[in-house]
Motif scaffolding. Structure first.
Motif, PDB file in Angstrom:
ATOM      1  N   PHE A   1      25.382 -58.308  -8.361  1.00 27.90           N
ATOM      2  CA  PHE A   1      25.527 -57.340  -9.777  1.00 27.90           C
ATOM      3  C   PHE A   1      24.328 -57.267 -10.380  1.00 27.90           C
ATOM      4  O   PHE A   1      23.068 -57.925 -10.090  1.00 27.90           O
ATOM      5  CB  PHE A   1      26.702 -58.204 -10.591  1.00 27.90           C
ATOM      6  CG  PHE A   1      26.191 -59.498 -10.954  1.00 27.90           C
ATOM      7  CD1 PHE A   1      25.314 -59.793 -12.024  1.00 27.90           C
ATOM      8  CD2 PHE A   1      26.606 -60.681 -10.270  1.00 27.90           C
ATOM      9  CE1 PHE A   1      24.908 -61.213 -12.509  1.00 27.90           C
ATOM     10  CE2 PHE A   1      26.231 -62.140 -10.672  1.00 27.90           C
ATOM     11  CZ  PHE A   1      25.246 -62.102 -11.887  1.00 27.90           C
ATOM     12  N   ASP A   2      24.231 -56.394 -11.383  1.00 30.70           N
ATOM     13  CA  ASP A   2      23.019 -55.935 -12.243  1.00 30.70           C
ATOM     14  C   ASP A   2      23.184 -56.926 -13.486  1.00 30.70           C
ATOM     15  O   ASP A   2      24.183 -57.190 -14.300  1.00 30.70           O
ATOM     16  CB  ASP A   2      23.128 -54.713 -12.567  1.00 30.70           C
ATOM     17  CG  ASP A   2      21.654 -54.212 -13.350  1.00 30.70           C
ATOM     18  OD1 ASP A   2      20.621 -54.153 -12.722  1.00 30.70           O
ATOM     19  OD2 ASP A   2      21.836 -53.944 -14.574  1.00 30.70           O
ATOM     20  N   ALA A   3      22.082 -57.663 -13.516  1.00 29.60           N
ATOM     21  CA  ALA A   3      22.027 -58.756 -14.791  1.00 29.60           C
ATOM     22  C   ALA A   3      22.064 -58.019 -16.041  1.00 29.60           C
ATOM     23  O   ALA A   3      22.715 -58.649 -17.099  1.00 29.60           O
ATOM     24  CB  ALA A   3      20.746 -59.474 -14.671  1.00 29.60           C
ATOM     25  N   THR A   4      21.497 -56.726 -16.252  1.00 24.77           N
ATOM     26  CA  THR A   4      21.759 -55.983 -17.673  1.00 24.77           C
ATOM     27  C   THR A   4      23.018 -55.723 -17.782  1.00 24.77           C
ATOM     28  O   THR A   4      23.703 -55.599 -18.819  1.00 24.77           O
ATOM     29  CB  THR A   4      20.615 -54.886 -17.529  1.00 24.77           C
ATOM     30  OG1 THR A   4      19.438 -55.364 -17.342  1.00 24.77           O
ATOM     31  CG2 THR A   4      20.763 -54.419 -18.867  1.00 24.77           C
ATOM     32  N   ALA A   5      23.712 -55.180 -16.642  1.00 22.13           N
ATOM     33  CA  ALA A   5      25.131 -54.850 -16.674  1.00 22.13           C
ATOM     34  C   ALA A   5      25.785 -56.019 -17.072  1.00 22.13           C
ATOM     35  O   ALA A   5      26.994 -55.983 -18.059  1.00 22.13           O
ATOM     36  CB  ALA A   5      25.661 -54.240 -15.519  1.00 22.13           C
ATOM     37  N   TYR A   6      25.765 -57.296 -16.745  1.00 26.50           N
ATOM     38  CA  TYR A   6      26.385 -58.263 -17.308  1.00 26.50           C
ATOM     39  C   TYR A   6      26.217 -58.646 -18.477  1.00 26.50           C
ATOM     40  O   TYR A   6      27.168 -59.101 -19.193  1.00 26.50           O
ATOM     41  CB  TYR A   6      25.748 -59.544 -16.347  1.00 26.50           C
ATOM     42  CG  TYR A   6      26.548 -60.827 -16.280  1.00 26.50           C
ATOM     43  CD1 TYR A   6      26.801 -61.439 -17.477  1.00 26.50           C
ATOM     44  CD2 TYR A   6      27.074 -61.391 -15.059  1.00 26.50           C
ATOM     45  CE1 TYR A   6      27.458 -62.992 -17.885  1.00 26.50           C
ATOM     46  CE2 TYR A   6      27.862 -62.591 -15.349  1.00 26.50           C
ATOM     47  CZ  TYR A   6      28.048 -63.284 -16.635  1.00 26.50           C
ATOM     48  OH  TYR A   6      28.547 -64.565 -16.677  1.00 26.50           O
ATOM     49  N   LYS A   7      24.863 -58.374 -18.914  1.00 27.56           N
ATOM     50  CA  LYS A   7      24.761 -58.784 -20.559  1.00 27.56           C
ATOM     51  C   LYS A   7      25.562 -57.924 -21.388  1.00 27.56           C
ATOM     52  O   LYS A   7      26.162 -58.410 -22.368  1.00 27.56           O
ATOM     53  CB  LYS A   7      23.026 -58.846 -20.965  1.00 27.56           C
ATOM     54  CG  LYS A   7      22.266 -59.765 -20.158  1.00 27.56           C
ATOM     55  CD  LYS A   7      20.958 -59.445 -20.793  1.00 27.56           C
ATOM     56  CE  LYS A   7      19.943 -60.250 -19.894  1.00 27.56           C
ATOM     57  NZ  LYS A   7      18.699 -59.818 -20.153  1.00 27.56           N
ATOM     58  N   PHE A   8      25.645 -56.651 -20.937  1.00 28.56           N
ATOM     59  CA  PHE A   8      26.558 -55.752 -21.835  1.00 28.56           C
ATOM     60  C   PHE A   8      27.868 -56.038 -21.808  1.00 28.56           C
ATOM     61  O   PHE A   8      28.648 -55.816 -22.762  1.00 28.56           O
ATOM     62  CB  PHE A   8      26.185 -54.423 -21.260  1.00 28.56           C
ATOM     63  CG  PHE A   8      24.538 -53.646 -21.468  1.00 28.56           C
ATOM     64  CD1 PHE A   8      24.124 -54.183 -22.841  1.00 28.56           C
ATOM     65  CD2 PHE A   8      24.261 -52.614 -20.890  1.00 28.56           C
ATOM     66  CE1 PHE A   8      22.617 -53.601 -22.873  1.00 28.56           C
ATOM     67  CE2 PHE A   8      23.058 -52.177 -20.869  1.00 28.56           C
ATOM     68  CZ  PHE A   8      22.236 -52.643 -21.965  1.00 28.56           C
ATOM     69  N   ALA A   9      28.480 -56.415 -20.399  1.00 29.32           N
ATOM     70  CA  ALA A   9      29.902 -56.694 -20.448  1.00 29.32           C
ATOM     71  C   ALA A   9      30.050 -58.090 -21.147  1.00 29.32           C
ATOM     72  O   ALA A   9      31.188 -58.068 -21.751  1.00 29.32           O
ATOM     73  CB  ALA A   9      30.188 -56.936 -18.764  1.00 29.32           C
ATOM     74  N   ALA A  10      29.178 -58.883 -21.211  1.00 28.50           N
ATOM     75  CA  ALA A  10      29.460 -60.313 -21.865  1.00 28.50           C
ATOM     76  C   ALA A  10      29.475 -60.031 -23.404  1.00 28.50           C
ATOM     77  O   ALA A  10      30.669 -60.300 -24.256  1.00 28.50           O
ATOM     78  CB  ALA A  10      28.330 -61.198 -21.622  1.00 28.50           C
ATOM     79  N   ASP A  11      28.562 -59.100 -23.840  1.00 28.20           N
ATOM     80  CA  ASP A  11      28.553 -58.472 -25.296  1.00 28.20           C
ATOM     81  C   ASP A  11      29.995 -57.952 -25.794  1.00 28.20           C
ATOM     82  O   ASP A  11      30.753 -58.213 -26.768  1.00 28.20           O
ATOM     83  CB  ASP A  11      27.467 -57.458 -25.732  1.00 28.20           C
ATOM     84  CG  ASP A  11      26.192 -58.050 -25.618  1.00 28.20           C
ATOM     85  OD1 ASP A  11      25.924 -59.392 -25.649  1.00 28.20           O
ATOM     86  OD2 ASP A  11      25.235 -57.372 -25.823  1.00 28.20           O
ATOM     87  N   ASP A  12      30.552 -57.142 -24.727  1.00 23.42           N
ATOM     88  CA  ASP A  12      31.784 -56.250 -24.914  1.00 23.42           C
ATOM     89  C   ASP A  12      32.989 -57.312 -24.958  1.00 23.42           C
ATOM     90  O   ASP A  12      34.045 -57.478 -25.853  1.00 23.42           O
ATOM     91  CB  ASP A  12      32.040 -55.147 -24.168  1.00 23.42           C
ATOM     92  CG  ASP A  12      30.986 -54.110 -24.172  1.00 23.42           C
ATOM     93  OD1 ASP A  12      30.614 -54.088 -25.427  1.00 23.42           O
ATOM     94  OD2 ASP A  12      30.994 -53.107 -23.354  1.00 23.42           O
ATOM     95  N   LEU A  13      33.015 -58.365 -23.942  1.00 26.76           N
ATOM     96  CA  LEU A  13      33.847 -59.099 -24.004  1.00 26.76           C
ATOM     97  C   LEU A  13      34.178 -60.239 -25.128  1.00 26.76           C
ATOM     98  O   LEU A  13      35.227 -60.261 -25.846  1.00 26.76           O
ATOM     99  CB  LEU A  13      33.906 -60.336 -22.668  1.00 26.76           C
ATOM    100  CG  LEU A  13      34.169 -59.613 -21.385  1.00 26.76           C
ATOM    101  CD1 LEU A  13      33.688 -60.309 -20.313  1.00 26.76           C
ATOM    102  CD2 LEU A  13      35.615 -59.294 -21.226  1.00 26.76           C
ATOM    103  N   VAL A  14      32.973 -60.598 -25.760  1.00 27.51           N
ATOM    104  CA  VAL A  14      33.029 -61.649 -26.631  1.00 27.51           C
ATOM    105  C   VAL A  14      33.562 -60.866 -28.009  1.00 27.51           C
ATOM    106  O   VAL A  14      34.249 -61.160 -28.750  1.00 27.51           O
ATOM    107  CB  VAL A  14      32.009 -62.277 -27.230  1.00 27.51           C
ATOM    108  CG1 VAL A  14      31.682 -63.456 -25.876  1.00 27.51           C
ATOM    109  CG2 VAL A  14      30.735 -61.408 -27.268  1.00 27.51           C
ATOM    110  N   ASP A  15      32.943 -59.599 -28.099  1.00 26.96           N
ATOM    111  CA  ASP A  15      33.302 -58.655 -29.143  1.00 26.96           C
ATOM    112  C   ASP A  15      34.726 -58.207 -29.382  1.00 26.96           C
ATOM    113  O   ASP A  15      35.564 -58.416 -30.728  1.00 26.96           O
ATOM    114  CB  ASP A  15      32.651 -57.390 -29.230  1.00 26.96           C
ATOM    115  CG  ASP A  15      32.331 -56.734 -30.538  1.00 26.96           C
ATOM    116  OD1 ASP A  15      32.233 -57.446 -31.336  1.00 26.96           O
ATOM    117  OD2 ASP A  15      32.369 -55.610 -30.371  1.00 26.96           O
ATOM    118  N   ASP A  16      35.350 -57.970 -28.211  1.00 27.89           N
ATOM    119  CA  ASP A  16      36.762 -57.497 -28.013  1.00 27.89           C
ATOM    120  C   ASP A  16      37.693 -58.669 -28.412  1.00 27.89           C
ATOM    121  O   ASP A  16      38.797 -58.580 -28.876  1.00 27.89           O
ATOM    122  CB  ASP A  16      37.021 -56.835 -26.841  1.00 27.89           C
ATOM    123  CG  ASP A  16      36.374 -55.397 -26.667  1.00 27.89           C
ATOM    124  OD1 ASP A  16      36.028 -54.951 -27.585  1.00 27.89           O
ATOM    125  OD2 ASP A  16      36.541 -55.203 -25.427  1.00 27.89           O
TER     126      ASP A  16
END
Ligand code: FAD
Length: 482
Positions: free
Chosen positions: A137-152
């Protein structure tokens, strides 16, 4: 207290390890720090320390069940080893069924993977060796996904905050009342009903009276690695690299022209074309032992030594491997990747036999399947999971045998023998532990009960209804890339 300093020596330059340790004793060995009143800067039902695979999964899973969750992380982004150490492939998510990949880690992992995939940041599953399927996986895509998960999920985040101490509950000394954090804003206490230590190193467990071990009976720990990525690799020229690289590394070492620290290396493509990642360094101490990731002086030296090895390994790739001649180093990981430090002593210790025989457990919280992958001096040992090819991950390994009653420990610092840790430390298994810890914590808060009082059947039902897989029999499979 004694202060230690490292110095370089000619030997160090030859063997990629540290020079001798010089013990420097200073006249003043201690200073007194005045006791001070700490501001209580926050409070939550559930406080999670560490936003890696285990902590992220725990925080999101608990918040989705309605708990008020605070996630404390020392860096400015989430992901832990996945992003901070640039370990950009998921292991332990898939069973290898005759070249087909069957994903047995579901639930929270489904959401993380689909958010990464939606950004084009997820590669297809890949068969690394029999019984071992990973997914880049791409590390930056992981960071964005994690931000969205905690936010949601409504998780409250406290980034750039380092958990440093635990204070007992003034009314009930067998519970943690506050965690103390340090940040640019100063030092403060955060109150919680339940705490989850997902720091990888067991930082909260170790300061709150939990028993723990470091290393095996000989003090052996798995060796750490500085990861790096390359750009401008000519993908078309790299066919067959996994078959050829082992002998080319061995030839390079034998030639004496390259100072390479280990024989087994992994060099693999990333989701975006022409980007590759290398897992090829190994940082050792003065006596060739693994450096201790809880010793800041050893860590400091390991960072620079790891980056020196990165440059040397990339020189080898450019010179000797097809497709890499025009490549350059894209980035090195923000920190060296530490595979092993503290393991708490839990109510149940996951042992090698359980993993080797693919055993069941009455308190299963999900499934693990990654082989024993042990990073030894100069090489890596592999041993498959036996029996069914997967094993139950038990709840008891996250509950400290001795320590505060309101603390769970999830991820690589949970209770496992050194051998079993070589399997269960991967991200897939850490997500399983995180989801179970977050779910159990939320149920305990909801019922105002202790962890033991929450019925196992209730926990299992909650996990199942949120997608956790307990049996791979009904799951579909997808072909792997080889
Ligand atoms: C070099 C290397 C290669 C690996 N390769 C793979 C692989 O290919 N695939 C795979 O699945 N697994 C791999 N692993 C194993 C796996 O990545 C880790 O074991 C796993 O990610 C650990 O997850 P965790 O959540 O327990 O801890 P971590 O991911 O370490 O997360 C802990 C988090 O807590 C934070 N933290 C720590 N202490 C504090 C504190 N005191 N205060 C505040 N925050 C704190 C950290 O910054 C971090 O974000 C590898 C490991 C290493 C080191």
């Amino acid at each position: 207290m004694e202060y230690r300093a490292f110095i370089r020596s000619p030997r160090k330059q030859r063997n990629s390890g540290f020079g001798p340790i010089v013990v420097v004793t200073r006249h003043t060995t201690h200073v007194e720090e005045k006791a001070r009143r700490l501001p209580v800067i926050d409070s939550a039902d559930i406080v999670v320390l560490g936003g890696g695979s285990a902590g992220l999964s725990a925080a999101v899973s608990a918040a989705r069940l309605g708990a008020d969750v605070l996630l404390i992380e020392r860096y400015g982004f989430l992901g832990g080893v996945a992003t901070a150490a640039m370990v950009t492939s998921f292991c332990g998510l898939y069973l290898d069924r005759n070249y087909d990949a069957c994903r047995i880690v579901r639930g929270f992992a489904d959401d993380l993977l689909s958010l990464i995939d939606a950004q084009g940041g997820l590669a297809p599953p890949r068969r690394v060796k029999p019984g071992a399927v990973s997914q880049a996986f791409d590390a930056t895509a992981y960071k964005f996904a994690a931000d969205d998960l905690v936010d949601d999920a409504g998780v409250r985040l406290r980034l750039h905050s380092f958990g440093v101490a635990a204070l007992p509950d003034p009314d009930e000394g067998s519970r943690i009342g506050h965690i103390v954090v340090e940040s640019k804003s100063g030092r403060g206490a955060i109150a919680g009903k339940v705490f989850i230590d997902a720091s990888g190193d067991g930082d909260l467990a170790s300061v709150s009276g939990c028993a723990f071990e470091i290393g095996d009976e000989h003090g052996f720990m798995q060796y750490p690695t500085t990861m790096f990525r390359m750009r401008n690799v000519e993908d078309a020229l790299t066919a067959g690299i996994r078959k050829t690289i082992g002998s080319k590394v061995a030839d390079a070492i034998d030639s004496g022209e390259y100072d390479l620290p280990r024989k087994y290396v992994s060099v693999s493509p990333q989701p975006f074309s022409t980007e590759w990642r290398a897992n090829a360094t190994q940082v050792r101490g003065e006596s060739d032992e693994a450096i201790d990731g809880t010793d800041v002086l050893q860590l400091s030296r390991a960072e620079t030594e790891g980056r020196r090895q990165v440059r040397e390994f990339h020189r080898f790739l450019k010179d000797r491997m097809d497709g890499f001649a025009n490549s350059s180093i894209l980035d090195t990981a923000p920190q060296i990747g530490i595979r092993e430090t503290r393991r708490i002593l839990g109510q149940r210790e996951l042992d090698a036999e359980h993993v080797a025989e693919g055993k069941t457990s009455h308190d299963a919280i999900g499934l693990g399947c990654w082989p024993f992958e042990t990073h030894r001096n100069g090489t890596v040992d592999w041993r498959a999971v036996g029996g069914r090819g997967y094993y139950d991950i038990p709840l008891g390994m996250m509950v400290p045998a001795k320590g505060p009653r309101n603390l769970l420990v999830a991820g690589r610092c949970a209770s496992a023998s050194p051998e079993a840790l070589a399997s269960v430390r991967v991200m897939g298994s850490c997500m399983v532990m995180g989801q179970a810890a977050g779910t159990l914590a939320a149920l305990a808060v909801e019922e105002s009960s202790t962890f033991i009082e929450v019925e196992l059947s209730k926990l299992r039902k909650a996990l199942e209804s949120n997608g956790v897989c307990f049996s791979p029999d009904d799951l579909s499979v997808a072909p792997t890339q080889n």
